[in-house]
Design a protein around this motif. Structure first.
Motif, PDB file in Angstrom:
ATOM      1  N   ASN A 231       0.682  -1.046   0.078  1.00  0.00           N
ATOM      2  CA  ASN A 231      -0.026   0.156   0.041  1.00  0.00           C
ATOM      3  C   ASN A 231       0.864   1.427  -0.089  1.00  0.00           C
ATOM      4  O   ASN A 231       1.374   1.664   0.877  1.00  0.00           O
ATOM      5  CB  ASN A 231      -0.854   0.040   1.232  1.00  0.00           C
ATOM      6  CG  ASN A 231      -2.202   0.771   1.082  1.00  0.00           C
ATOM      7  OD1 ASN A 231      -2.297   1.806   0.603  1.00  0.00           O
ATOM      8  ND2 ASN A 231      -3.185   0.586   1.766  1.00  0.00           N
ATOM      9  N   THR A 232       0.693   2.173  -0.847  1.00  0.00           N
ATOM     10  CA  THR A 232       1.284   3.324  -0.877  1.00  0.00           C
ATOM     11  C   THR A 232       0.748   4.463  -0.624  1.00  0.00           C
ATOM     12  O   THR A 232       0.897   5.278   0.324  1.00  0.00           O
ATOM     13  CB  THR A 232       1.814   3.681  -2.558  1.00  0.00           C
ATOM     14  OG1 THR A 232       2.542   2.617  -2.981  1.00  0.00           O
ATOM     15  CG2 THR A 232       2.461   5.103  -2.607  1.00  0.00           C
ATOM     16  N   ASP A 233      -0.997   4.350  -1.041  1.00  0.00           N
ATOM     17  CA  ASP A 233      -1.808   5.691  -0.547  1.00  0.00           C
ATOM     18  C   ASP A 233      -1.841   5.589   0.908  1.00  0.00           C
ATOM     19  O   ASP A 233      -2.088   6.791   1.489  1.00  0.00           O
ATOM     20  CB  ASP A 233      -3.070   5.469  -1.189  1.00  0.00           C
ATOM     21  CG  ASP A 233      -2.995   5.720  -2.721  1.00  0.00           C
ATOM     22  OD1 ASP A 233      -2.110   6.056  -2.997  1.00  0.00           O
ATOM     23  OD2 ASP A 233      -3.936   5.016  -3.548  1.00  0.00           O
ATOM     24  N   GLU A 234      -1.806   4.477   1.503  1.00  0.00           N
ATOM     25  CA  GLU A 234      -1.912   4.838   3.017  1.00  0.00           C
ATOM     26  C   GLU A 234      -0.606   5.401   3.589  1.00  0.00           C
ATOM     27  O   GLU A 234      -1.003   6.250   4.562  1.00  0.00           O
ATOM     28  CB  GLU A 234      -1.878   3.383   3.637  1.00  0.00           C
ATOM     29  CG  GLU A 234      -2.226   3.548   5.227  1.00  0.00           C
ATOM     30  CD  GLU A 234      -2.377   2.068   5.737  1.00  0.00           C
ATOM     31  OE1 GLU A 234      -2.080   0.897   5.356  1.00  0.00           O
ATOM     32  OE2 GLU A 234      -2.794   1.975   6.871  1.00  0.00           O
ATOM     33  N   ALA A 235       0.294   5.503   2.865  1.00  0.00           N
ATOM     34  CA  ALA A 235       1.734   6.144   3.514  1.00  0.00           C
ATOM     35  C   ALA A 235       1.484   7.631   3.623  1.00  0.00           C
ATOM     36  O   ALA A 235       1.670   8.396   4.207  1.00  0.00           O
ATOM     37  CB  ALA A 235       3.022   5.683   2.698  1.00  0.00           C
TER      38      ALA A 235
ATOM     39  N   TYR B 232      11.635   0.251   0.316  1.00  0.00           N
ATOM     40  CA  TYR B 232      10.687   1.089   0.386  1.00  0.00           C
ATOM     41  C   TYR B 232      11.072   2.409  -0.223  1.00  0.00           C
ATOM     42  O   TYR B 232      10.438   3.346   0.296  1.00  0.00           O
ATOM     43  CB  TYR B 232      10.027   1.113   1.606  1.00  0.00           C
ATOM     44  CG  TYR B 232       9.380  -0.130   2.046  1.00  0.00           C
ATOM     45  CD1 TYR B 232       7.989  -0.611   1.925  1.00  0.00           C
ATOM     46  CD2 TYR B 232      10.002  -1.278   2.373  1.00  0.00           C
ATOM     47  CE1 TYR B 232       7.464  -1.530   2.288  1.00  0.00           C
ATOM     48  CE2 TYR B 232       9.622  -2.330   2.917  1.00  0.00           C
ATOM     49  CZ  TYR B 232       8.169  -2.618   2.730  1.00  0.00           C
ATOM     50  OH  TYR B 232       7.776  -3.759   2.906  1.00  0.00           O
ATOM     51  N   LEU B 233      12.037   2.566  -1.142  1.00  0.00           N
ATOM     52  CA  LEU B 233      12.743   3.879  -1.605  1.00  0.00           C
ATOM     53  C   LEU B 233      11.679   4.530  -2.165  1.00  0.00           C
ATOM     54  O   LEU B 233      11.482   5.696  -2.315  1.00  0.00           O
ATOM     55  CB  LEU B 233      14.043   3.697  -2.282  1.00  0.00           C
ATOM     56  CG  LEU B 233      15.144   3.407  -1.541  1.00  0.00           C
ATOM     57  CD1 LEU B 233      16.404   3.320  -2.509  1.00  0.00           C
ATOM     58  CD2 LEU B 233      15.512   4.341  -0.440  1.00  0.00           C
ATOM     59  N   ASP B 234      10.525   3.754  -2.985  1.00  0.00           N
ATOM     60  CA  ASP B 234       9.642   4.691  -3.547  1.00  0.00           C
ATOM     61  C   ASP B 234       8.667   5.660  -2.547  1.00  0.00           C
ATOM     62  O   ASP B 234       8.171   6.549  -3.059  1.00  0.00           O
ATOM     63  CB  ASP B 234       8.791   3.726  -4.320  1.00  0.00           C
ATOM     64  CG  ASP B 234       8.224   2.528  -3.534  1.00  0.00           C
ATOM     65  OD1 ASP B 234       8.892   2.140  -2.600  1.00  0.00           O
ATOM     66  OD2 ASP B 234       6.776   2.072  -3.685  1.00  0.00           O
ATOM     67  N   ILE B 235       8.588   4.917  -1.228  1.00  0.00           N
ATOM     68  CA  ILE B 235       7.791   5.555  -0.482  1.00  0.00           C
ATOM     69  C   ILE B 235       8.500   6.881   0.006  1.00  0.00           C
ATOM     70  O   ILE B 235       8.081   7.814   0.280  1.00  0.00           O
ATOM     71  CB  ILE B 235       7.448   4.792   0.733  1.00  0.00           C
ATOM     72  CG1 ILE B 235       6.656   3.173   0.290  1.00  0.00           C
ATOM     73  CG2 ILE B 235       6.588   5.314   1.656  1.00  0.00           C
ATOM     74  CD1 ILE B 235       5.213   3.483  -0.354  1.00  0.00           C
ATOM     75  N   VAL B 236       9.888   6.671   0.191  1.00  0.00           N
ATOM     76  CA  VAL B 236      10.593   7.803   0.701  1.00  0.00           C
ATOM     77  C   VAL B 236      10.540   8.854  -0.320  1.00  0.00           C
ATOM     78  O   VAL B 236      10.234   9.845   0.055  1.00  0.00           O
ATOM     79  CB  VAL B 236      12.325   7.336   0.671  1.00  0.00           C
ATOM     80  CG1 VAL B 236      12.988   8.599   1.159  1.00  0.00           C
ATOM     81  CG2 VAL B 236      12.412   6.344   1.953  1.00  0.00           C
TER      82      VAL B 236
END
Ligand code: PBG
Length: 300
Positions: free
Chosen positions: A200-204, A227-231
């Motif tokens: 889940n990205t949107d939750e971040a 999880y570098l995409d999230i960073v």
């Protein structure tokens, strides 16, 4: 850019190796003080403290978290006594203190969010009174950043920063850390109802919006490299001071491969840290902090 997580254990003169984290040791408070002096010498600005709690002090409600003289608070006081130019970050969560290894209070197999938040606020107050500069809630309860901020304000502790564990995923990469603080043995079940779903990205994004609105000074993504995409997305979206945690399993993988001669450990470490910066992280929590600081000092 570095924050160095260290583990504290009861006793004196103790440096206990953590089997799954080569080179990482649990330190008694007097030894932690020595590492704080070393950190200052290496130019590492912040230490993050995690306790290994003796079994007899672990209970259903994690009451040792509220002991103003627990290991973490004692370590804060002893390190602060020296007047070093070093910041201390303390972890707010109950897992090192509970007999079931969960970060919150349980009713049967359910986490009690709001009751846990009350206890976390009291834990944070003790830590700040003991000298913590940055509060790091890693518990993942909803609403805890606002509640901790309000209780610090009402105690007139206005200078403390909060680094929210904003996007903390329910991850297999925490295994060696749980060895280090002794919760692999105690943890019943998993943490998937309060830690995030890896897909889940949107939750971040939603979590970051909440944490920032609740008063977080810094946000964090954890684990790091997977999880570098999230960073990147959080930094790009919010422009907040954004940190990544290169967690124990990431450290253990590099160490294990290097020990087998399968990769060049130092180069892999430096490349991984560079990747965090490339993705937009302002800083990294990493067990490699002293190693990288030494390497970079040798080069200049
Ligand atoms: C728990 C906590 C964990 C880590 C930091 N705080 C593990 C977990 O959620 O079980 C992991 C850090 C690491 O793996 O290096 N409050």
């Amino acid at each position: 850019d570095l924050i160095w997580p260290i583990f504290i254990v009861e006793g004196s003169g103790i440096r206990q190796p953590v089997a799954s984290m080569p080179g990482v040791e649990r330190l008694s408070v007097d030894e932690a003080v020595k590492d704080a002096i070393r950190a200052e010498g290496l130019g590492i600005p912040v230490l993050a403290l995690f306790p290994y709690t003796n079994d007899e002090l672990r209970d259903e409600t994690g009451s040792e978290a509220l002991n103003p003289n627990n290991l973490v608070c004692t370590a804060c006081r002893e390190i602060k006594k020296l007047g070093l130019n070093i910041g201390l970050m303390t972890d707010v969560a109950l897992d090192p203190y509970t007999s079931h290894g969960h970060d919150g209070l349980l009713d049967g197999d359910k986490i009690l969010n709001d009751e846990t938040v009350d206890q976390l606020c009291r834990q944070a107050l003790n830590q700040v009174e003991a000298g913590a500069d940055i509060i790091g809630p890693s518990d993942m309860m909803d609403g805890r950043v606002a509640a901790i901020r309000a209780s610090l304000d009402s105690a007139n502790l206005r200078g403390t920063q909060i680094m929210a564990y904003t996007a903390k995923y329910a991850s297999a990469f925490y295994g060696p850390f749980r060895d280090a603080i002794g919760t692999n043995a105690t943890l019943i079940g998993d943490k998937r109802t309060y830690q995030m779903d890896s897909g889940n990205t949107d939750e971040a994004i939603r979590e970051a919006e909440l944490d920032i609105a609740e008063g977080a000074d810094m946000i964090m993504v954890k684990p790091g490299l997977p999880y570098l995409d999230i960073v990147w997305r959080l930094k790009d979206t919010f422009r907040m001071p954004t940190y990544a945690y290169q967690v124990s399993g990431e450290f253990a993988m590099i160490e294990a491969a290097a020990a087998n001669g399968w990769i060049d450990g130092d180069r892999a470490m430096l490349e991984s840290l560079l990747a965090f910066k490339r993705a937009g992280a302002d800083g990294v929590l990493t067990y490699y902090a002293p190693r990288v600081a030494e390497l970079l000092a040798d080069r200049t």
